[in-house]
Design a protein around this motif. Structure first.
Motif, short mmCIF file in Angstrom:
data_model
loop_
_atom_site.label_atom_id
_atom_site.label_comp_id
_atom_site.label_asym_id
_atom_site.label_seq_id
_atom_site.Cartn_x
_atom_site.Cartn_y
_atom_site.Cartn_z
N ALA A 198 0.86 -1.19 0.00
CA ALA A 198 0.00 0.00 0.00
C ALA A 198 0.90 1.24 0.00
CB ALA A 198 -0.89 -0.01 1.24
N PRO A 199 0.48 2.31 -0.66
CA PRO A 199 -0.83 2.52 -1.28
C PRO A 199 -0.95 1.99 -2.70
CG PRO A 199 0.44 4.52 -1.45
CD PRO A 199 1.29 3.55 -0.68
N HIS A 200 0.19 1.50 -3.27
CA HIS A 200 0.19 1.14 -4.70
C HIS A 200 -0.72 -0.04 -5.02
CE1 HIS A 200 3.35 4.04 -5.36
NE2 HIS A 200 4.03 3.52 -4.35
N LYS A 201 -1.00 -0.89 -4.04
CA LYS A 201 -1.87 -2.03 -4.34
C LYS A 201 -3.32 -1.60 -4.61
CE LYS A 201 -3.18 -3.55 0.36
NZ LYS A 201 -3.21 -4.70 1.29
N PHE A 202 -3.63 -0.32 -4.33
CA PHE A 202 -4.97 0.20 -4.61
C PHE A 202 -4.98 1.12 -5.83
CE2 PHE A 202 -4.77 -0.46 0.03
CZ PHE A 202 -5.74 -1.44 0.15
N GLU A 203 -3.88 1.17 -6.58
CA GLU A 203 -3.76 2.10 -7.69
C GLU A 203 -3.53 1.36 -9.01
OE1 GLU A 203 -1.95 5.72 -4.91
OE2 GLU A 203 -0.69 4.83 -6.47
N ALA A 204 -4.44 0.46 -9.33
CA ALA A 204 -4.31 -0.34 -10.55
C ALA A 204 -4.43 0.53 -11.80
CB ALA A 204 -5.39 -1.42 -10.57
N GLY A 205 -3.63 0.21 -12.80
CA GLY A 205 -3.73 0.88 -14.09
C GLY A 205 -2.98 2.19 -14.16
N THR A 206 -3.01 2.80 -15.32
CA THR A 206 -2.33 4.08 -15.52
C THR A 206 -3.13 5.19 -14.86
OG1 THR A 206 -1.34 3.38 -17.61
CG2 THR A 206 -1.54 5.74 -17.23
N PRO A 207 -2.53 5.94 -13.96
CA PRO A 207 -3.26 7.01 -13.27
C PRO A 207 -3.39 8.26 -14.12
CG PRO A 207 -1.00 6.97 -12.52
CD PRO A 207 -1.14 5.83 -13.49
N ASN A 208 -4.11 9.22 -13.60
CA ASN A 208 -4.24 10.53 -14.23
C ASN A 208 -2.98 11.33 -13.88
OD1 ASN A 208 -4.97 13.02 -15.21
ND2 ASN A 208 -6.77 13.27 -13.90
N ILE A 209 -1.88 11.02 -14.57
CA ILE A 209 -0.57 11.56 -14.19
C ILE A 209 -0.57 13.08 -14.25
CG2 ILE A 209 1.90 11.50 -14.67
CD1 ILE A 209 1.31 8.81 -16.19
N ALA A 210 -0.96 13.63 -15.38
CA ALA A 210 -0.96 15.08 -15.52
C ALA A 210 -1.89 15.73 -14.50
CB ALA A 210 -1.39 15.47 -16.94
N GLY A 211 -3.02 15.09 -14.25
CA GLY A 211 -3.97 15.64 -13.28
C GLY A 211 -3.38 15.74 -11.89
N PHE A 212 -2.65 14.68 -11.47
CA PHE A 212 -2.08 14.72 -10.13
C PHE A 212 -0.91 15.69 -10.04
CE2 PHE A 212 -4.45 10.75 -9.67
CZ PHE A 212 -5.08 11.03 -8.46
N ILE A 213 -0.16 15.84 -11.12
CA ILE A 213 0.88 16.87 -11.13
C ILE A 213 0.23 18.25 -10.98
CG2 ILE A 213 2.60 17.99 -12.61
CD1 ILE A 213 3.24 15.14 -13.68
N GLY A 214 -0.92 18.43 -11.65
CA GLY A 214 -1.68 19.67 -11.47
C GLY A 214 -2.18 19.83 -10.06
N LEU A 215 -2.61 18.73 -9.43
CA LEU A 215 -3.08 18.79 -8.04
C LEU A 215 -1.93 19.16 -7.10
CD1 LEU A 215 -5.29 18.49 -5.94
CD2 LEU A 215 -4.88 16.02 -5.94
N GLY A 216 -0.75 18.64 -7.38
CA GLY A 216 0.40 19.05 -6.59
C GLY A 216 0.66 20.54 -6.69
N ALA A 217 0.53 21.07 -7.91
CA ALA A 217 0.68 22.52 -8.11
C ALA A 217 -0.40 23.29 -7.37
CB ALA A 217 0.66 22.85 -9.60
N ALA A 218 -1.61 22.72 -7.33
CA ALA A 218 -2.70 23.37 -6.59
C ALA A 218 -2.39 23.43 -5.10
CB ALA A 218 -4.02 22.63 -6.83
N CYS A 219 -1.82 22.35 -4.56
CA CYS A 219 -1.43 22.36 -3.15
C CYS A 219 -0.39 23.45 -2.88
CB CYS A 219 -0.86 20.99 -2.76
SG CYS A 219 -2.07 19.66 -2.69
N ASP A 220 0.57 23.57 -3.79
CA ASP A 220 1.57 24.63 -3.65
C ASP A 220 0.91 26.02 -3.68
OD1 ASP A 220 3.68 22.83 -3.50
OD2 ASP A 220 4.20 23.00 -5.63
N TYR A 221 -0.01 26.18 -4.61
CA TYR A 221 -0.69 27.47 -4.78
C TYR A 221 -1.49 27.84 -3.53
CZ TYR A 221 -4.14 30.81 -6.59
OH TYR A 221 -4.95 31.90 -6.77
N LEU A 222 -2.31 26.90 -3.05
CA LEU A 222 -3.13 27.17 -1.86
C LEU A 222 -2.25 27.42 -0.64
CD1 LEU A 222 -5.94 24.50 -2.36
CD2 LEU A 222 -6.09 26.96 -2.81
N SER A 223 -1.19 26.63 -0.52
CA SER A 223 -0.30 26.80 0.63
C SER A 223 0.43 28.13 0.60
CB SER A 223 0.71 25.65 0.67
OG SER A 223 0.06 24.39 0.85
N SER A 224 0.74 28.62 -0.62
CA SER A 224 1.43 29.90 -0.73
C SER A 224 0.54 31.05 -0.26
CB SER A 224 1.89 30.14 -2.17
OG SER A 224 0.78 30.40 -3.03
#
Length: 381
Positions: free
Chosen positions: A244-270
């Motif tokens: 875990a947590p990878h055993k719950f993440e089957a298949g290709t994820p929304n890679i670009a989306g999560f990179i965007g979510l990481g940027a959103a975390c940075d933005y909100l935190s700033s």
């Protein structure tokens, strides 16, 4: 004038550029390739997991990345609850839950013979904590509660509620969809067993979100979906699953989306989540005052602690008519049952309008909305 942030948040330039940069310069699948692009994609994807973990004050290896709160709750329902619940057991939910925190538990109850109990609300829209506590009897195995109501804006005292359940050995799941975008969330201090979030409400792309769970739960839970990435070794006589947590993440994820979510975390935190919460409380107070000054407006939910969500109706007008005419005035509000049929039934209405400002809105926009609402009310009179 966009007053529908409880539905989905607007995206800052930093998020859009992060997604664009991935597709232009780093596009590859994660965790499968040894070439440079694959390594860059994996590093950025796992980096986003780390950013989200810091945003919530949890460990990255306790965070399952998924499509959002609906998926996260279903993951808990089918991987944690389904193997454990039996006939005679019970699940407690509240009157104010989103359908995503009701229907999965109904499905599990049907398959296991468990029952659903409902904690009610008072006339202000606050949870009746005494009644809730009375429901936490020995047969209850799980309590599922919204951190913030998507209809009433009620901020539930989740630390107190989780402590109440924990003393009785009851697991807790908190739906954080409407909390994470608008206030500081310290999951570690809440004391829940599971916490679910949706990325697109917190300035990130759609199709992103996460489930946080205590490590012991993740290790004990069987996989929810099978496929690539969630395995260590596959043989026809048996499969060894990934950690875990990878055993719950089957298949290709929304890679670009999560990179965007990481940027959103940075933005909100700033900006600072305390600053965002304070700004939205000012907007809420101004919005409430303007609506209270308009004849015939009924506001649903005046909880003692409330987020910037205001559901309302105008006497004699249907919610959809209101929203349609407001749209012609350049104002975007939500109309409908807001995926909360039981709450609409409680108030005896088929639908409401919902205005949900965020920190990027202005007092001038709220004033213009109020003026448009007066105009629309007069047209419908």
């Amino acid at each position: 004038m966009y007053l529908d942030s409880a539905n989905t948040g607007q995206k800052p330039r930093q998020v859009i550029e992060a997604v664009d940069d991935f597709f232009r310069n780093h596009n590859a699948n994660v965790s499968r390739a040894v070439h440079a692009l694959g390594s860059e994609a994996t590093e950025a994807f796992e980096g986003a997991r780390g950013k989200l973990a810091r945003f919530l004050n949890v460990r990255p290896n306790e965070l399952v990345l998924c499509s959002g709160t609906t998926f996260a709750i279903n993951l808990v329902a089918y991987s944690w609850a389904l193997p454990r619940l039996r006939a005679g057991d019970a699940i407690v939910v509240t009157r104010m839950e989103h359908h995503a925190n009701i229907v999965p538990w109904q499905l599990i109850a049907e398959r296991t013979g468990a029952t659903l109990k409902v904690a009610d609300i008072d006339e202000r829209g606050d949870l009746d904590l005494a009644q809730l506590e009375s429901l936490l009897t020995p047969e209850v195995k799980l309590l599922a509660v919204a951190h913030v109501s998507n209809v009433l804006g009620t901020v539930n005292p989740v630390r107190e509620i989780c402590r109440m359940a924990r003393k009785r050995g009851i697991a807790t799941l908190v739906d954080g969809s409407q909390a994470a975008p608008h206030r500081p969330v310290d999951v570690a201090s809440i004391g829940c067993d599971f916490y679910a979030i949706t990325g697109h409400k917190m300035a990130g792309p759609t199709g992103t979100g996460a489930l946080w769970a205590k490590r012991e739960h993740l290790e004990a839970m069987p996989p929810f979906l099978g496929g690539g990435e969630m395995i260590r070794e596959v043989r026809f006589d048996g499969t060894v699953y990934n950690d875990a947590p990878h055993k719950f993440e089957a298949g290709t994820p929304n890679i670009a989306g999560f990179i965007g979510l990481g940027a959103a975390c940075d933005y909100l935190s700033s900006i600072g989540m305390h600053n965002i919460e304070a700004r939205e409380q000012e907007l809420l107070a101004h919005l409430t005052d303007r609506l209270d000054a308009i004849d015939g407006v009924r506001i649903f939910g005046r909880a003692r602690e409330k987020a910037a969500v205001v559901s309302f109706l105008v006497e004699g007008a249907h919610a959809h008519d209101l929203a349609t005419l407001l749209d012609l005035e350049g104002v975007a509000v939500r109309s409908g049952h807001h995926c909360a049929h039981p709450l609409m039934q409680h108030f005896g209405v088929p639908a409401t309008c919902r205005a949900s400002p965020a920190f990027y809105n202005t007092f001038e926009e709220i004033d213009a909305f109020a003026e448009a609402l007066v105009k629309v009310r007069n047209l419908l009179a």
